[in-house]
Scaffold this motif. Structure first.
Motif, short mmCIF file in Angstrom:
data_model
loop_
_atom_site.label_atom_id
_atom_site.label_comp_id
_atom_site.label_asym_id
_atom_site.label_seq_id
_atom_site.Cartn_x
_atom_site.Cartn_y
_atom_site.Cartn_z
N VAL A 26 8.45 7.09 -5.33
CA VAL A 26 8.75 8.52 -5.47
C VAL A 26 7.48 9.21 -5.95
N VAL A 27 7.07 10.27 -5.22
CA VAL A 27 5.88 11.04 -5.59
C VAL A 27 6.29 12.50 -5.79
N ASN A 28 5.94 13.11 -6.93
CA ASN A 28 6.23 14.52 -7.22
C ASN A 28 5.03 15.37 -6.85
N GLY A 29 5.21 16.27 -5.87
CA GLY A 29 4.14 17.19 -5.51
C GLY A 29 3.99 18.28 -6.58
N THR A 30 2.89 19.06 -6.55
CA THR A 30 2.65 20.14 -7.51
C THR A 30 3.13 21.45 -6.92
N ALA A 31 3.25 22.54 -7.77
CA ALA A 31 3.72 23.86 -7.31
C ALA A 31 2.74 24.49 -6.33
N SER A 32 1.50 24.02 -6.36
CA SER A 32 0.50 24.64 -5.49
C SER A 32 0.31 23.91 -4.18
N ASN A 33 0.68 22.57 -4.13
CA ASN A 33 0.34 21.86 -2.89
C ASN A 33 1.39 20.86 -2.43
N GLY A 34 2.65 20.89 -2.83
CA GLY A 34 3.60 19.96 -2.25
C GLY A 34 4.94 19.92 -2.95
N THR A 35 5.84 19.04 -2.39
CA THR A 35 7.19 18.87 -2.90
C THR A 35 7.40 17.41 -3.28
N THR B 164 0.85 -1.20 0.00
CA THR B 164 0.00 0.00 0.00
C THR B 164 0.88 1.24 0.00
N VAL B 165 0.53 2.23 -0.84
CA VAL B 165 1.22 3.52 -0.92
C VAL B 165 0.24 4.60 -0.45
N ALA B 166 0.68 5.46 0.47
CA ALA B 166 -0.14 6.57 0.97
C ALA B 166 0.69 7.85 0.93
N VAL B 167 0.04 9.00 0.57
CA VAL B 167 0.75 10.28 0.46
C VAL B 167 -0.02 11.37 1.20
N THR B 168 0.69 12.40 1.53
CA THR B 168 0.08 13.64 2.03
C THR B 168 0.63 14.79 1.21
N ASN B 169 -0.22 15.82 1.02
CA ASN B 169 0.16 17.00 0.23
C ASN B 169 0.66 16.59 -1.16
N ALA B 170 0.03 15.58 -1.70
CA ALA B 170 0.39 15.11 -3.04
C ALA B 170 -0.77 14.28 -3.57
N GLU B 171 -0.67 13.92 -4.83
CA GLU B 171 -1.66 13.06 -5.47
C GLU B 171 -0.93 11.88 -6.12
N ILE B 172 -1.54 10.66 -5.93
CA ILE B 172 -0.98 9.46 -6.58
C ILE B 172 -1.66 9.31 -7.93
N ASN B 173 -0.88 9.35 -8.97
CA ASN B 173 -1.38 9.07 -10.31
C ASN B 173 -0.20 8.71 -11.19
N ASN B 174 -0.48 8.31 -12.41
CA ASN B 174 0.59 7.82 -13.28
C ASN B 174 1.52 8.91 -13.78
N LEU C 103 1.55 -0.25 -12.54
CA LEU C 103 0.36 -0.56 -11.74
C LEU C 103 -0.43 0.69 -11.38
N VAL C 104 0.20 1.89 -11.48
CA VAL C 104 -0.43 3.13 -11.05
C VAL C 104 -1.36 3.64 -12.15
N SER C 105 -2.58 3.98 -11.77
CA SER C 105 -3.55 4.46 -12.75
C SER C 105 -3.50 5.98 -12.87
N GLY C 106 -4.32 6.53 -13.74
CA GLY C 106 -4.35 7.98 -13.93
C GLY C 106 -5.30 8.69 -12.98
N THR C 107 -5.96 7.98 -12.15
CA THR C 107 -6.90 8.58 -11.20
C THR C 107 -6.16 9.07 -9.97
N ASN C 108 -6.45 10.29 -9.55
CA ASN C 108 -5.79 10.83 -8.36
C ASN C 108 -6.31 10.15 -7.10
N SER C 109 -5.37 9.88 -6.20
CA SER C 109 -5.74 9.32 -4.90
C SER C 109 -4.63 9.64 -3.92
#
Length: 650
Positions: A170-179, A92-102, A128-134
């Motif tokens: 590795v999860v890349n955050g966006t300029a508006s909500n994470g690192t 299981t992968v879980a994130v904060t201040n980020a979105e999981i997507n492909n 395995l990662v889909s394009g849906t944000n989670s």
């Protein structure tokens, strides 16, 4: 003039406003006059005048500070001490201040040898990662054999060392909500790989195979070690008509400790003879058969114990087997010859045996059977008995027979005259057979095979004469003395024993053993009827004869014999013991008699005793009477002289 002046004043006001706005853009802060600082005035000329208060700086709006993104990886699968490949891993992968997507998430895995810290193999789960944000997702990844192939692996001890499976996210955050965030999930186990084996025939098996036939099977294994203990290579000749395996065997494996070996061996005629062939496979030399080879390895893969699992590979070819004509003879296990085989009085010892043939048929026309009795010392054939009458026609490659070993003209003392020693020792029973395989379609030759019965039984002594014995009774020149002897016959007689009993009792009065001496002397018996038993002992049987010895009263009897008295009074005791007892009794009686005589001669006379019931008239004994014989004398001197001369009294 008011018109031109008023117009000029408006132009100047517009210029000052423009200059102010430009300065605000260039300088940044905008100077805004508070409303209370403004005042309107009217002149008589109709122009408005603006009074400016001191300027106040107002900062421009800026973006909020960026929040930190996090990611966690949890491996949900439970791995034991050993894990077989292929397998799956749930995580299981879980994130904060980020979105999981492909677009933002990358997932990779690696297996590391914890002993050497070497990364043995690795791969990616990003697909395995889909394009849906989670913000939390669970995945099921696979670890396949291709991931652990020889070409992929970079370490050799993955199946013997403890391994660490790591999942890296590795999860890349966006300029508006994470690192950018990254993390690992780890679990340890020992990954084991399945044992595999391959086999191929490297020696061409001809379409017509004449035995012996060499064959070679090339064996290749993975995750195993080739050794005598781990690898077996078996062959089977299978009937193509559905009768199953006709014959089978194994090739010889050597301890190479390698991953490949050329296993070689020979298919021999012995593998295709008689009982080694399944029913219905007698004609293997006439039809096409399937010769199959099976290689089996005991490996180290996919198990929790060191012995590993089994893998096999089968390869086969078709052939016609040409087996040389042969015959074998074997005594069956239900035949156990005794140490002594009694053939007297029509007794018989059954001999069960089996013959097995190859490239031939069992029939009365091409098979011969016989029995030999042979000296185990010299090897001389003492007699031969033809057994062809036992043969019967059969389509099977074997036949079972039983011959009753019985006394006949050939198996008798006269028939064994060439080996007289076997009548007092032992012989070997040998069954022989020959088969003719030259007739079409058999391609063998006439052969002959003898099998010694001692391979399953022991030598035996043949007994034709049972033990017999008779008693001879004769007088001698010495009065009252008799010579006793026994006439006996029979094979292997060990001893002949005579026992004579006291008349009317079971007390033994005389014994003799005639196997060690020719006769025995019986001294001074009393007259009477003496029962006797004469026994002849042999290791296979005993013979007993009973009779009566009659000694008439006309023969004088010597009454002082301790031998017959001892044996009569003390039945069952030896003469020495009986004689000792009689000697002691004689001494006691003698002492009593001496005391009585002494008192009679020198002691006071006893008072008269009253008469007893058996004595008739009572009264004192006559004076000077001998206490031994009862005679009376006139004086004591005469009595003493009588006792000394007649009775030896002192």
């Amino acid at each position: 003039m008011q018109g031109p002046g008023k117009a000029l004043g408006g132009i100047l006001a517009i210029g000052l406003v423009a200059l102010f706005l430009l300065g605000a853009v260039v300088a940044g802060p905008v100077l805004v006059a508070p409303a209370s600082a403004h005042a309107s005035a009217s002149s008589s000329s109709g122009q408005s005048a603006v009074t400016h208060a001191p300027a106040v700086a107002v900062p421009a709006a800026a973006p909020s500070p960026a929040a930190t993104s996090t990611v966690s990886v949890t491996i949900n699968s439970v791995f034991g001490a050993k894990t077989a490949i292929p397998t799956t891993v749930n995580f299981t992968v879980a994130v904060t201040n980020a979105e999981i997507n492909n677009l933002t998430t990358q997932i990779s895995w690696a297996v590391t040898d914890t002993v050497t810290s070497t990364v043995c193999t690795s791969g990616s789960y990003s697909s395995l990662v889909s394009g849906t944000n989670s913000t939390s997702s669970t995945y099921l990844g696979a670890l396949n054999l291709t991931d652990f192939s020889t070409a992929q692996l970079t370490c050799n001890d993955i199946a013997s060392h403890v391994d660490q499976l790591s999942i890296y996210v590795v999860v890349n955050g966006t300029a508006s909500n994470g690192t950018v965030a990254q993390n690992w999930g780890n679990v340890t186990t020992t990954f084991t790989l399945p044992t595999t084996i391959g086999a191929s025939i490297t020696t061409a098996v001809p379409a017509t195979m004449h035995l012996p036939q060499p064959v070679t099977i090339n064996v290749t294994v993975t995750n195993a070690t080739i050794s005598v203990a781990n690898l077996t290579v078996d062959w089977a000749l299978m009937n193509s008509t559905g009768l199953g395996v006709c014959a089978s065997g194994s090739l010889t494996v050597t301890n190479t400790s390698a991953l490949t070996e050329a296993v070689s061996g020979n298919l021999t005629a012995a593998d295709f003879v008689g009982a080694n062939m399944a029913p219905g496979c007698a004609n293997i030399y006439q039809e096409s058969l399937v010769l199959a080879f099976t290689a089996t390895i005991n490996g180290t893969g996919n198990v929790t114990t060191p012995t590993g699992n089994f893998a096999m590979n089968v390869t086969s070819t078709t052939t016609i087997v040409i087996v040389p004509t042969s015959v074998q003879v074997a005594i069956l296990p239900n035949t156990v010859l005794p140490i002594y085989s009694v053939l007297a009085n029509g007794a018989a010892i059954p001999i069960s045996f089996q013959i097995q043939v190859a490239s031939a048929t069992i029939s009365t026309s091409n098979v011969s059977l016989w029995l030999n009795l042979t000296s185990p010392v010299t090897g001389t054939v003492c007699t031969t008995v033809n057994l062809d009458s036992l043969i019967y026609n059969t389509t099977e490659p074997w036949g079972n027979y039983t011959y009753p070993l019985v006394e006949s003209s050939q198996i008798s003392p006269a028939g064994l005259a060439a080996c007289t020693s076997v009548l007092s020792s032992q012989v070997l029973v040998i069954i022989g057979a020959s088969v003719n395989g030259t007739a079409a379609p058999y391609l063998g030759t006439v052969v002959e095979s003898d099998t010694n019965a001692t391979s399953t039984t022991q030598p035996t002594g043949l007994v034709f004469n049972l033990p017999t014995a008779s008693l001879n009774f004769a007088t001698t020149s010495t009065p009252f003395t008799y010579n006793l002897s026994a006439a006996f016959s029979g094979q292997y007689v060990g001893r002949v024993s005579l026992t004579i009993y006291s008349p009317g009792t079971t007390n033994i009065v005389f014994t003799a053993n005639f196997a060690s001496v020719p006769y025995s002397t019986w001294y001074q018996p009393k007259a009477g009827n003496y029962p006797y038993t004469l026994q002849a002992f042999a290791p296979y049987a005993n013979q007993s004869t009973s009779g009566l010895l009659v000694l008439t009263a006309t023969i004088p009897v010597y009454t002082n014999s301790t031998t017959w008295v001892n044996n009569t009074i003390f039945g069952g005791l030896s003469p020495a013991v009986g004689g000792t007892i009689l000697l002691l009794v004689g001494l006691i009686v003698g002492m009593i008699v001496a005391l009585v005589v002494g008192r009679a001669m020198f002691g006071a006379r006893p008072a008269p005793t009253p008469p007893q019931a058996w004595e008739g008239k009572g009264g004192p004994a006559a004076p000077n009477t001998c206490s031994v014989c009862g005679k009376s004398f006139g004086t004591p001197e005469e009595l003493a002289a009588h006792g000394k001369s007649e009775h030896g009294l002192q």
